[in-house]
Motif scaffolding. Sequence first.
Motif, PDB file in Angstrom:
ATOM      1  N   LYS A   1       3.067  -1.008   4.237  1.00  0.00           N
ATOM      2  CA  LYS A   1       2.749   0.390   3.934  1.00  0.00           C
ATOM      3  C   LYS A   1       4.021   1.167   3.655  1.00  0.00           C
ATOM      4  O   LYS A   1       4.993   1.087   4.397  1.00  0.00           O
ATOM      5  CB  LYS A   1       1.975   1.012   5.083  1.00  0.00           C
ATOM      6  CG  LYS A   1       0.634   0.335   5.266  1.00  0.00           C
ATOM      7  CD  LYS A   1      -0.164   0.950   6.372  1.00  0.00           C
ATOM      8  CE  LYS A   1      -1.478   0.167   6.482  1.00  0.00           C
ATOM      9  NZ  LYS A   1      -2.321   0.696   7.522  1.00  0.00           N
TER      10      LYS A   1
ATOM     11  N   VAL B   1       0.868  -1.175   0.000  1.00  0.00           N
ATOM     12  CA  VAL B   1       0.000   0.000   0.000  1.00  0.00           C
ATOM     13  C   VAL B   1       0.903   1.221   0.000  1.00  0.00           C
ATOM     14  O   VAL B   1       1.674   1.427   0.938  1.00  0.00           O
ATOM     15  CB  VAL B   1      -0.927   0.021   1.239  1.00  0.00           C
ATOM     16  CG1 VAL B   1      -1.804   1.260   1.232  1.00  0.00           C
ATOM     17  CG2 VAL B   1      -1.767  -1.244   1.303  1.00  0.00           C
TER      18      VAL B   1
ATOM     19  N   HIS C   1       5.205   5.121   2.619  1.00  0.00           N
ATOM     20  CA  HIS C   1       4.847   6.537   2.467  1.00  0.00           C
ATOM     21  C   HIS C   1       5.977   7.226   1.732  1.00  0.00           C
ATOM     22  O   HIS C   1       7.105   7.250   2.198  1.00  0.00           O
ATOM     23  CB  HIS C   1       4.620   7.183   3.841  1.00  0.00           C
ATOM     24  CG  HIS C   1       3.513   6.543   4.601  1.00  0.00           C
ATOM     25  ND1 HIS C   1       2.190   6.887   4.400  1.00  0.00           N
ATOM     26  CD2 HIS C   1       3.519   5.571   5.538  1.00  0.00           C
ATOM     27  CE1 HIS C   1       1.430   6.142   5.196  1.00  0.00           C
ATOM     28  NE2 HIS C   1       2.217   5.343   5.887  1.00  0.00           N
TER      29      HIS C   1
END
Length: 103
Positions: free
Chosen positions: A97, A51, A99
């Motif tokens: 995840k 993600v 970022h």
Amino acid sequence: MALTKKGSRRIVVDGVEYRWHVSRKHLCCDYEGSTLGYVAEDATRPGTTLVVETGRPAVLYPDMVPTEVILPREVAAGIRAARSKGWTPSSNGSPFKLHLSAA
């Protein structure tokens, strides 16, 4: 949870086939502060999903069409970055995840 083939795109990064799609979660209900994101996984042996938050704002027109796009080269770079940070797409586990900076 495996991505559906409908609505996802195929990409080959360093000889490995993945499936990816733009994350609709970021374009749904929270118009303020929404960011562009996408989800990817190994196409042949789905396991841990990647993600990615791009850090770029999701600027929407009133008809809910984003004015920014996520290009395949950006997805390939995100997959490479996640792999270097320990994402193992063929193993089972919670979503990984990542970022990224908007710069």
